[in-house]
Write a protein that holds these residues in place. Sequence first.
Motif, PDB file in Angstrom:
ATOM      1  N   ILE A 108       0.795  -1.271   0.038  1.00 17.03           N
ATOM      2  CA  ILE A 108      -0.097  -0.097   0.015  1.00 17.03           C
ATOM      3  C   ILE A 108       0.872   1.349   0.139  1.00 17.03           C
ATOM      4  O   ILE A 108       0.571   2.203  -0.686  1.00 17.03           O
ATOM      5  N   CYS A 109       1.941   1.288   0.853  1.00 21.96           N
ATOM      6  CA  CYS A 109       2.590   2.210   0.841  1.00 21.96           C
ATOM      7  C   CYS A 109       3.709   2.560  -0.587  1.00 21.96           C
ATOM      8  O   CYS A 109       4.143   3.889  -0.720  1.00 21.96           O
ATOM      9  N   ARG A 110       4.132   1.669  -0.985  1.00 26.82           N
ATOM     10  CA  ARG A 110       4.727   1.796  -2.389  1.00 26.82           C
ATOM     11  C   ARG A 110       3.663   2.480  -3.340  1.00 26.82           C
ATOM     12  O   ARG A 110       4.185   3.278  -4.077  1.00 26.82           O
ATOM     13  N   LEU A 111       2.684   2.202  -3.207  1.00 23.46           N
ATOM     14  CA  LEU A 111       1.570   3.159  -4.164  1.00 23.46           C
ATOM     15  C   LEU A 111       1.318   4.548  -3.779  1.00 23.46           C
ATOM     16  O   LEU A 111       1.178   5.282  -4.407  1.00 23.46           O
ATOM     17  N   LEU A 112       1.148   4.591  -2.404  1.00 19.52           N
ATOM     18  CA  LEU A 112       0.694   5.882  -2.028  1.00 19.52           C
ATOM     19  C   LEU A 112       1.755   6.995  -1.199  1.00 19.52           C
ATOM     20  O   LEU A 112       1.720   8.198  -1.334  1.00 19.52           O
ATOM     21  N   LEU A 113       2.757   6.453  -0.864  1.00 22.45           N
ATOM     22  CA  LEU A 113       3.892   7.131  -0.316  1.00 22.45           C
ATOM     23  C   LEU A 113       4.422   8.034  -1.152  1.00 22.45           C
ATOM     24  O   LEU A 113       4.644   9.353  -0.907  1.00 22.45           O
ATOM     25  N   PRO A 114       4.696   7.542  -2.414  1.00 21.55           N
ATOM     26  CA  PRO A 114       5.449   8.368  -3.543  1.00 21.55           C
ATOM     27  C   PRO A 114       4.637   9.685  -3.746  1.00 21.55           C
ATOM     28  O   PRO A 114       5.159  10.671  -4.195  1.00 21.55           O
ATOM     29  N   CYS A 115       3.252   9.461  -3.724  1.00 18.18           N
ATOM     30  CA  CYS A 115       2.385  10.633  -4.149  1.00 18.18           C
ATOM     31  C   CYS A 115       2.589  11.688  -3.313  1.00 18.18           C
ATOM     32  O   CYS A 115       2.470  12.843  -3.502  1.00 18.18           O
ATOM     33  N   LEU A 116       2.450  11.532  -2.049  1.00 21.60           N
ATOM     34  CA  LEU A 116       2.809  12.242  -0.978  1.00 21.60           C
ATOM     35  C   LEU A 116       4.252  12.922  -1.111  1.00 21.60           C
ATOM     36  O   LEU A 116       4.154  14.264  -0.852  1.00 21.60           O
ATOM     37  N   THR A 117       5.088  12.154  -0.983  1.00 23.01           N
ATOM     38  CA  THR A 117       6.651  12.872  -1.027  1.00 23.01           C
ATOM     39  C   THR A 117       6.959  13.525  -2.332  1.00 23.01           C
ATOM     40  O   THR A 117       7.505  14.720  -2.268  1.00 23.01           O
ATOM     41  N   ASP A 118       6.383  13.142  -3.656  1.00 27.60           N
ATOM     42  CA  ASP A 118       6.533  13.803  -4.663  1.00 27.60           C
ATOM     43  C   ASP A 118       5.931  15.306  -4.551  1.00 27.60           C
ATOM     44  O   ASP A 118       6.368  16.405  -4.890  1.00 27.60           O
ATOM     45  N   TYR A 119       4.538  15.309  -3.942  1.00 22.51           N
ATOM     46  CA  TYR A 119       3.743  16.273  -3.871  1.00 22.51           C
ATOM     47  C   TYR A 119       4.247  17.473  -2.985  1.00 22.51           C
ATOM     48  O   TYR A 119       4.392  18.862  -3.223  1.00 22.51           O
ATOM     49  N   LEU A 120       4.903  17.092  -1.814  1.00 22.14           N
ATOM     50  CA  LEU A 120       5.686  17.900  -0.789  1.00 22.14           C
ATOM     51  C   LEU A 120       6.926  18.261  -1.333  1.00 22.14           C
ATOM     52  O   LEU A 120       7.700  18.934  -0.664  1.00 22.14           O
ATOM     53  N   ARG A 121       7.468  17.381  -2.460  1.00 24.20           N
ATOM     54  CA  ARG A 121       8.823  17.542  -2.846  1.00 24.20           C
ATOM     55  C   ARG A 121      10.181  17.433  -1.643  1.00 24.20           C
ATOM     56  O   ARG A 121      11.034  18.369  -1.687  1.00 24.20           O
TER      57      ARG A 121
END
Length: 463
Positions: free
Chosen positions: A304-317
């Motif tokens: 689940i985190c492999r799918l969701l975590l990058p979306c958050l970290t990319d958004y926050l840069r």
Amino acid sequence: MDGQVNRVPDGGFGWVIVAAVAIINMTNQSILSVFGQLFGGELRRMNEDTFTAALITNLNSLALNFSGLFIGPAIKSFKPRNVAICGCLFVSLGLLICSMATESWHFIVGYSFFVGFGLGLISPSTFMAINSYFSSKRGRAVGVSLAGAGVGQVFMPHVVRYFLDNYDFQIAVLAMAMVSLTGIFGAMFLKPLNPPLQHNNRKHIRLLSEKDVEKCQVTPQAETVHQPSEESFSKKMLSRLVQALDLELLKDFVFWSIIVGMALVYTATINFTMIFPSFLRHSVDLNSQLVATCMSVVAFADIICRLLLPCLTDYLRIPYRVVFLLGTLGLFVARMFLAETKDLRVIIAMSVLTGMMKSATVINNNLTISSHCRSEKLAGGLGLSMMSKGLIVITVGQLLGWIRDYFDSYVICLYAQSVILFLVVIVWSPEIYYRYRRQKRTTTKSIETTIEAGVEEVAKLNA
């Protein structure tokens, strides 16, 4: 970082490549998770002990990581698509050898060396293919592609169980060999975005050799004057080797810190994966059903985190290396809690945290290298990182195993892993903070300079 960021489409056909890499990971990388299930019964039939099984898996990891010695020149010379196809072929061939095994050393040849080397070729080549198509969404793309391996880890055990229950060991391994071949279908889609770099190792080495041969074929009168010295030729070949493997990266202290730190985290993660079921069974006294539940919790949290975590970290840069560091800190916290409790609720919670933080380190491993190395040095950087993992696994990994056996305690082994993780945290944190402060000062100074120049320009216009 990459000098071509502005020309990267950040999607488009890149998502087709992400799906293709997910298929490759699902059918090849997930094979590591079913080793015990697939080969355990056959090894017992051969009267082999746990030591032999551990030797096979450790040599597999060694071959996987030491393929990094060849991965840089291979990607530069043959393109990521061809390297990935070769990796899938090696994995399938290794499993084919295992299906015909009658002695344990056949598994060492097939699984340890062929499968290990093949998986070592697949990981960096597929990352290189994704890397060229994404910039701001790179974390998301890598996360989705790696989720394919997680999905494979969920379904592959059921595929293996079906063939073992309804057929025999040989048919089950042959079936896995055929499954791994489907990765070639995915590899066919790994179309490079840009033309190959002007760095052809085969051509350079051939031209170098031809040049020296021509020098040797001068007229007899000039032979004694122009005959190349052996020392000069050796220096040229050494220079070409350094360039082919991008060994000049080793002059960078920060690069050393990155690859050694990631190798230590990788080793601690492998050791934890190996002892976690036994820790739950013998130190916490959980039954087999609860042990399986905790392991499933780790796997699902990871996916689940492999799918969701990058979306958050990319958004926050958030920088990739910072996310990797936070994941390492989270793994340290989870290890400490696990070592100090027998409460099932806490263990379940720490299993979730372990899966989440593991995904943070796995996703951002190659991304951290890509953010530090220039694009033309990335293949070599990935190879050197893999080699450092191989060295650390065979040394520090064996030390962790010795600690577990010497003290006869899984808890002490968890503490030893925690020490390694905390060491990475305390070494990386000051350096990352210093680089952040320096970058902030540089940015502030640049803004002030721009404002001053603008004010001066306005003043001139008003005058």
